[in-house]
Design an enzyme around this catalytic site. Structure first.
Site, PDB file in Angstrom:
ATOM      1  N   SER A 109      39.300  44.407  45.246  1.00 55.85           N
ATOM      2  CA  SER A 109      40.399  44.162  44.458  1.00 55.85           C
ATOM      3  C   SER A 109      40.781  42.637  43.849  1.00 55.85           C
ATOM      4  O   SER A 109      40.630  41.715  44.891  1.00 55.85           O
ATOM      5  CB  SER A 109      41.735  44.646  45.592  1.00 55.85           C
ATOM      6  OG  SER A 109      41.519  46.076  45.975  1.00 55.85           O
ATOM      7  N   GLU A 110      41.541  42.764  42.759  1.00 63.36           N
ATOM      8  CA  GLU A 110      41.780  41.160  42.317  1.00 63.36           C
ATOM      9  C   GLU A 110      42.768  40.519  43.120  1.00 63.36           C
ATOM     10  O   GLU A 110      43.425  41.339  43.701  1.00 63.36           O
ATOM     11  CB  GLU A 110      42.263  41.522  40.729  1.00 63.36           C
ATOM     12  CG  GLU A 110      43.625  42.261  40.565  1.00 63.36           C
ATOM     13  CD  GLU A 110      44.229  41.846  39.096  1.00 63.36           C
ATOM     14  OE1 GLU A 110      43.873  40.881  38.806  1.00 63.36           O
ATOM     15  OE2 GLU A 110      44.850  42.808  38.935  1.00 63.36           O
ATOM     16  N   CYS A 111      42.630  39.456  43.208  1.00 61.48           N
ATOM     17  CA  CYS A 111      43.431  38.542  44.136  1.00 61.48           C
ATOM     18  C   CYS A 111      43.476  37.033  43.494  1.00 61.48           C
ATOM     19  O   CYS A 111      42.575  36.263  43.809  1.00 61.48           O
ATOM     20  CB  CYS A 111      43.151  38.518  45.544  1.00 61.48           C
ATOM     21  SG  CYS A 111      43.876  37.424  46.581  1.00 61.48           S
ATOM     22  N   CYS A 124      39.651  36.978  50.484  1.00 61.65           N
ATOM     23  CA  CYS A 124      39.281  37.743  49.143  1.00 61.65           C
ATOM     24  C   CYS A 124      38.221  36.741  48.464  1.00 61.65           C
ATOM     25  O   CYS A 124      37.001  37.242  47.812  1.00 61.65           O
ATOM     26  CB  CYS A 124      40.563  37.890  48.417  1.00 61.65           C
ATOM     27  SG  CYS A 124      41.598  39.208  48.970  1.00 61.65           S
ATOM     28  N   GLN A 127      34.847  36.629  50.169  1.00 61.91           N
ATOM     29  CA  GLN A 127      34.240  37.844  50.224  1.00 61.91           C
ATOM     30  C   GLN A 127      33.602  38.190  48.750  1.00 61.91           C
ATOM     31  O   GLN A 127      32.260  38.822  48.873  1.00 61.91           O
ATOM     32  CB  GLN A 127      35.368  39.049  50.543  1.00 61.91           C
ATOM     33  CG  GLN A 127      35.540  39.155  52.134  1.00 61.91           C
ATOM     34  CD  GLN A 127      36.645  40.224  52.319  1.00 61.91           C
ATOM     35  OE1 GLN A 127      37.169  40.978  51.613  1.00 61.91           O
ATOM     36  NE2 GLN A 127      36.761  40.428  53.593  1.00 61.91           N
ATOM     37  N   GLU A 153      46.326  43.736  42.497  1.00 59.47           N
ATOM     38  CA  GLU A 153      46.897  42.778  43.039  1.00 59.47           C
ATOM     39  C   GLU A 153      48.054  42.977  44.002  1.00 59.47           C
ATOM     40  O   GLU A 153      48.983  43.661  44.103  1.00 59.47           O
ATOM     41  CB  GLU A 153      47.521  41.849  41.864  1.00 59.47           C
ATOM     42  CG  GLU A 153      47.975  40.688  42.461  1.00 59.47           C
ATOM     43  CD  GLU A 153      46.948  39.280  42.489  1.00 59.47           C
ATOM     44  OE1 GLU A 153      46.968  39.091  43.742  1.00 59.47           O
ATOM     45  OE2 GLU A 153      46.144  39.310  41.648  1.00 59.47           O
ATOM     46  N   GLY A 154      48.088  42.411  45.211  1.00 55.65           N
ATOM     47  CA  GLY A 154      48.908  42.601  46.419  1.00 55.65           C
ATOM     48  C   GLY A 154      48.897  43.878  46.688  1.00 55.65           C
ATOM     49  O   GLY A 154      50.001  44.633  47.167  1.00 55.65           O
ATOM     50  N   ASP A 189      50.111  49.997  51.066  1.00 54.04           N
ATOM     51  CA  ASP A 189      49.082  50.131  50.344  1.00 54.04           C
ATOM     52  C   ASP A 189      49.088  51.079  49.147  1.00 54.04           C
ATOM     53  O   ASP A 189      48.997  52.211  49.489  1.00 54.04           O
ATOM     54  CB  ASP A 189      47.500  50.199  51.069  1.00 54.04           C
ATOM     55  CG  ASP A 189      46.469  49.838  50.376  1.00 54.04           C
ATOM     56  OD1 ASP A 189      46.488  49.611  49.115  1.00 54.04           O
ATOM     57  OD2 ASP A 189      45.283  49.532  51.022  1.00 54.04           O
ATOM     58  N   ARG A 191      47.022  50.818  46.461  1.00 55.15           N
ATOM     59  CA  ARG A 191      45.660  50.812  45.532  1.00 55.15           C
ATOM     60  C   ARG A 191      45.347  52.240  45.813  1.00 55.15           C
ATOM     61  O   ARG A 191      45.152  53.137  46.617  1.00 55.15           O
ATOM     62  CB  ARG A 191      44.873  49.993  46.481  1.00 55.15           C
ATOM     63  CG  ARG A 191      45.333  48.445  46.155  1.00 55.15           C
ATOM     64  CD  ARG A 191      44.092  47.792  46.923  1.00 55.15           C
ATOM     65  NE  ARG A 191      44.265  47.723  48.323  1.00 55.15           N
ATOM     66  CZ  ARG A 191      43.472  47.176  49.159  1.00 55.15           C
ATOM     67  NH1 ARG A 191      42.658  46.359  48.896  1.00 55.15           N
ATOM     68  NH2 ARG A 191      43.598  47.351  50.701  1.00 55.15           N
TER      69      ARG A 191
END
Length: 253
Positions: A109-111, A124, A127, A153-154, A189, A191
């Site tokens: 997941s983008e961060c 993140c 990893q 994000e988040g 969450d 996502r």
């Protein structure tokens, strides 16, 4: 949605599909904020069903090319898929994965803060870099797949709301992340992984070794996951295959 016969073949009833999409979207909206674990699980199932209804965008990449990545000797195949279930999937692929089994795979997941700014709140950045260098960059791994999920994000609440949760986590109450998300009116969450499932189907993988500590990711991918490979927080790297096998069998180092 109903399907009607047409010349011995099946075709989707677009009106029924549309009605189902509207009903699913309404149900998701009703359950999106708060609620019991069962309601949240139902919302997730409805949202994923909505994203995979017939008439959704054809699951072919919008564009495909190659890119040279630092720490990886050979150029990687890059596929950018259309957004689905709130996420755009960017696939970095090493080697020939069509029909392959136990392919090392990471859903990331983008961060922005962790990857670009080196935030110490999360793992993140490390990893992502470990998977690129230690897995895709390893001469011992003939193939591998990184699915980078934009829109996560988040944990799906977006960058601005993520920063708001930081204020709650750092404030007088010191709320944990899940409670901070709920305080803002979100589930812990948000996502969804329909885009990742669809990308893996398009790539033709038979099974994967999923690099994650998140049991939910393994659940949503179902039988495609042959095993999971855990993160080593002390060493800040992913376990090797041997280490992962020993951990699964309970053998000590």
């Amino acid at each position: 949605a109903r399907r009607a016969a047409s010349g011995g073949r099946l075709r989707w009833d677009s009106a029924a599909a549309t009605a189902a999409a509207v009903a699913a979207a309404a149900a998701v909206t009703r359950r999106a904020r708060g609620g019991s674990r069962e309601a949240e699980a139902l919302a997730e199932q409805e949202e994923d069903c909505l994203s995979e209804l017939p008439g959704a965008s054809p699951w072919e990449p919008e564009v495909e090319g190659t890119e040279i990545i630092s720490g990886v000797a050979e150029p990687l195949r890059v596929l950018i898929y259309p957004a689905r279930a709130g996420a755009r999937c960017v696939a970095l692929v090493k080697g020939d994965v069509a029909g392959a089994q136990r392919v090392p795979t990471r859903l990331h997941s983008e961060c922005l803060f962790g990857e670009a700014f080196g935030s110490t709140r999360c793992e993140c950045g490390p990893q992502l870099q470990s998977f690129l260098q230690d897995v895709l960059g390893s001469a011992e791994q003939p193939c591998g797949v990184l699915l980078y999920l934009q829109g996560h994000e988040g944990k799906g609440i977006g960058l601005a709301n993520k920063l708001r949760t930081y204020a709650l986590q750092d404030g007088p109450e010191k709320l944990p992340e899940a409670l901070a998300n709920r305080r803002l009116g979100f589930r812990p969450d948000l996502r969804r992984y329909a885009s990742a499932r669809a990308a893996l189907r398009h790539l033709g993988l038979q099974s994967i070794e999923l690099y994650t500590d998140n049991a939910r990711k393994a659940r949503v991918l179902g039988p495609l996951v042959a095993c999971t490979v855990p993160w080593q927080p002390v060493d800040r790297r992913w376990c090797s295959r041997d280490e992962s096998a020993r951990a699964a069998s309970g053998e000590k180092k």
